[in-house]
Design an enzyme around this catalytic site. Structure first.
Site, PDB file in Angstrom:
ATOM      1  CE1 TYR A  54      -2.326 -28.270  -9.976  1.00 20.58           C
ATOM      2  CE2 TYR A  54      -0.969 -26.322 -10.046  1.00 20.58           C
ATOM      3  CZ  TYR A  54      -1.064 -27.506 -10.094  1.00 20.58           C
ATOM      4  OH  TYR A  54      -0.029 -28.278  -9.732  1.00 20.58           O
ATOM      5  CB  THR A  89       6.476 -37.386 -15.235  1.00 18.46           C
ATOM      6  OG1 THR A  89       5.755 -36.614 -15.734  1.00 18.46           O
ATOM      7  CG2 THR A  89       7.365 -36.689 -13.744  1.00 18.46           C
ATOM      8  CB  SER A  91       2.051 -37.742 -16.597  1.00 22.29           C
ATOM      9  OG  SER A  91       1.107 -36.720 -16.844  1.00 22.29           O
ATOM     10  NE  ARG A  95       0.513 -33.380 -18.355  1.00 23.57           N
ATOM     11  CZ  ARG A  95       0.937 -32.467 -17.617  1.00 23.57           C
ATOM     12  NH1 ARG A  95       0.558 -31.449 -17.263  1.00 23.57           N
ATOM     13  NH2 ARG A  95       2.136 -32.616 -16.933  1.00 23.57           N
ATOM     14  NE  ARG A 112       4.713 -23.020 -18.245  1.00 31.62           N
ATOM     15  CZ  ARG A 112       3.588 -23.662 -18.381  1.00 31.62           C
ATOM     16  NH1 ARG A 112       2.383 -22.893 -18.234  1.00 31.62           N
ATOM     17  NH2 ARG A 112       3.533 -24.812 -18.013  1.00 31.62           N
TER      18      ARG A 112
END
Length: 152
Positions: A54, A89, A91, A95, A112
Site C-alpha cells: 500500500y 466516510t 466506507s 469497515r 494511532r
C-alpha cells in the site's frame, strides 16, 4: 512484504499508478484554461509494516507531482497533492461496524492518530479547493498532509 502475494501486490499497485499515468493528459488542459493549479490525491506514507504494498502504491502520486511540476512550470501550472489518512466516510463506517466489538475497534483504530479522531470529507474538500485556488498560486510540487498527525 513477503506475505503479500503477487496478485495482491499487482492489484494494489495498479490503480494508483495507472491513475497517475492517465490523469494528467485528461485534466491538465482543463486546469491550464481555468485556474493554473492541479491537485492530486495520495495517502500518508506512514503505514503498518505489513502494508508495504500500500505504501509503495501511494508513492506514485508523490513522485508524479515532482515530475509534473517541472513539466508544466513553463505553462505556470502549479501541481500539488493532498495526502489523506483516515477520513470519516461511509466506507470507513462500514469497515469499523463490521467488527464484533465495533466501539473498541474504533477506539484502537483512532488511537494511532495524534488527534484521536478521523477527518471529515468537508475538511478535505476545503483543503483541495484551496490547493487549486488562486490563493495557492505559488504552491507547487508540494504534498500537504491531511492526516490528523499520523505522519508525525
Amino acid at each position: 512484504m513477503s506475505n503479500t502475494s503477487v496478485a495482491v501486490w499487482d492489484e494494489i499497485i495498479d490503480v494508483p499508478t495507472k491513475r497517475m499515468r492517465f490523469l494528467p493528459p485528461a485534466v491538465v488542459p482543463f486546469f491550464l484554461r481555468r485556474c493554473g493549479g492541479v491537485g492530486l490525491t495520495s495517502s500518508t506514507n506512514r503505514v503498518p509494516p505489513d502494508r508495504a504494498h500500500y505504501s509503495a502504491s501511494q508513492c506514485a502520486p508523490l513522485s508524479m507531482i515532482k515530475f509534473m511540476t517541472w513539466d508544466y512550470a513553463a505553462d505556470s501550472l502549479c501541481v500539488k497533492c493532498h495526502c489523506l489518512r483516515t477520513i470519516d466516510t461511509e466506507s470507513l463506517q462500514e469497515r469499523l461496524g463490521a467488527k464484533s466489538d465495533a466501539e473498541q475497534d474504533r477506539k484502537q483504530f483512532f488511537a494511532r492518530q495524534s488527534l484521536r479522531c478521523p477527518g471529515t470529507a468537508e475538511e478535505v474538500a476545503r483543503v483541495a479547493l484551496y490547493l487549486v485556488s488562486n490563493e495557492a498560486g505559488f504552491v507547487t510540487g508540494a504534498a500537504l498532509q491531511i492526516d490528523g498527525g499520523v505522519s508525525l
